[in-house]
Design an enzyme around this catalytic site. Sequence first.
Site, PDB file in Angstrom:
ATOM      1  N   ASP A   1      -0.907  -2.694  -4.186  1.00  0.00           N
ATOM      2  CA  ASP A   1      -2.080  -2.899  -3.346  1.00  0.00           C
ATOM      3  C   ASP A   1      -2.859  -1.581  -3.234  1.00  0.00           C
ATOM      4  OD1 ASP A   1      -3.909  -4.208  -1.813  1.00  0.00           O
ATOM      5  OD2 ASP A   1      -2.525  -4.928  -0.315  1.00  0.00           O
TER       6      ASP A   1
ATOM      7  N   ARG B   1     -13.357   0.402  -4.103  1.00  0.00           N
ATOM      8  CA  ARG B   1     -12.928   0.575  -2.704  1.00  0.00           C
ATOM      9  C   ARG B   1     -12.729   2.053  -2.354  1.00  0.00           C
ATOM     10  NH1 ARG B   1      -8.360  -4.258  -2.036  1.00  0.00           N
ATOM     11  NH2 ARG B   1      -9.643  -5.933  -2.861  1.00  0.00           N
TER      12      ARG B   1
ATOM     13  N   ASP C   1       0.844  -1.197   0.000  1.00  0.00           N
ATOM     14  CA  ASP C   1       0.000   0.000   0.000  1.00  0.00           C
ATOM     15  C   ASP C   1       0.881   1.250   0.000  1.00  0.00           C
ATOM     16  OD1 ASP C   1      -2.237  -1.689   0.429  1.00  0.00           O
ATOM     17  OD2 ASP C   1      -1.927  -1.614   2.602  1.00  0.00           O
TER      18      ASP C   1
END
Length: 388
Positions: free
Chosen positions: A223, A280, A193
């Site tokens: 990610d 998301r 991330d």
Amino acid sequence: MKFVATNFVLLSMSLAAFAAVPLYGQCGGNGFTGETTCVSGATCSFQNEWYSQCVPGGAVTSSVPVTSISSSSTTRSTTPTVSTSAGPAPTGTVPLNGLIGYGAGTTGGGNATPQTVTSCAALAAAVALEVPAVIYISGSLSGCDIIDIEADKTIIGVGSNSGLTNGSGFRIRRTGNVIIRNLKFHVSPEKKDLLSLDNATRVWVDHCEFSSIGMVGNKDTYDGLLDISHASDFVTVSWCKFSDHWKGSLIGHSDNNAAEDTGKLHVTYHHNSWVNVNSRLPSVRFGTVHVFNSVYNDIPTSAINSRMGAQLLVENNVFNNVNLAVVTDLDSDLEGYAIERGNVFSGTTTTRITQVGSLSPPYSYSLDSTANLASIVANGAGVGKISV
Ligand SMILES: *[C@@H]1O[C@H](CO)[C@@H](O)[C@H](O)[C@H]1NC(C)=O
Ligand SMILES: *[C@@H]1O[C@H](CO)[C@@H](O)[C@H](O)[C@H]1NC(C)=O
């Protein structure tokens, strides 16, 4: 600022005495004495105790909180209604500089003497110390890999082009009280991330930008842009820009993590811009999340996704060309809950709410009207917008 805005509203009202309130105009609220009838085709809709607004349509309740919304599956295909009026860039009633929401109380490095770093090594060393620190990053630092941040840190970018790029990211793990502001994050290390909160408590992410190379290649090469997991709690993400990536912001990493996550994962997102991200935005398992005054453009799969009993309140956002702007029955074993109110849907935008939620945030906050929200967020979100 508020005083001036109020006078402006009163002036506009006296000029338009007794005319029906136009689309997106104010039609109610505590102390409001103006016209309460909307133009034909619009209905007065409660936004908060200070503000009701004329929104398109005829079936919305007037001047009272929306307490129940039936399950809906709708496709709206209308011309965009986002304001593009000329004139000075509008500022909203919500200040650019201020911590509100679930992350309130985060103090970071407090009044520690600021230091400036210009390399990955110096940054990593500064954030690893177990003492409160205020750290300015000057420049765009490349290839830092993932840097772990310890407790009580304020990390701020200098100017409008400082941050982490090309295989770099931050992780806040098993610690907390961290403030991250005015930083550009671009391209994490593979499989990682850009910013990861893992069992992190009290974090404020403000006026940052997150992006990668776009929706190209394998969606799992990188990610998330900003993922929040493992019982992280009390987080506010404000005035940030998220763009050009597959996976935006995942809250709660697995359907199997109820034991850790239930009762945690309280997050507020406000005045963020989300453009050209696949899904998301956020996707929430188990958590309690308030999303308001944000602007979504060109989201091909899903934006706000409530799963595994999560409670979401989604209000006064603008969605333009967003497939599944708010959805509660996607991707998980159990469905989530959501309340959606005061949002504007334009372009080809759909929602699917199968379970109406009950979230009423414990903090006080004010909402900007959606009328100028696109300009307010374009004007205020991202780096270089605040003096820090
Ligand atoms: C990106 O990082 C790699 C490896 O760390 C390095 O070789 C390359 O020069 C960097 N690219 C840029 C544009 O900084
Ligand atoms: C979170 O971190 C704290 C402090 O290190 C630790 O005691 C706790 O077990 C961790 N919880 C989870 C869910 O990882």
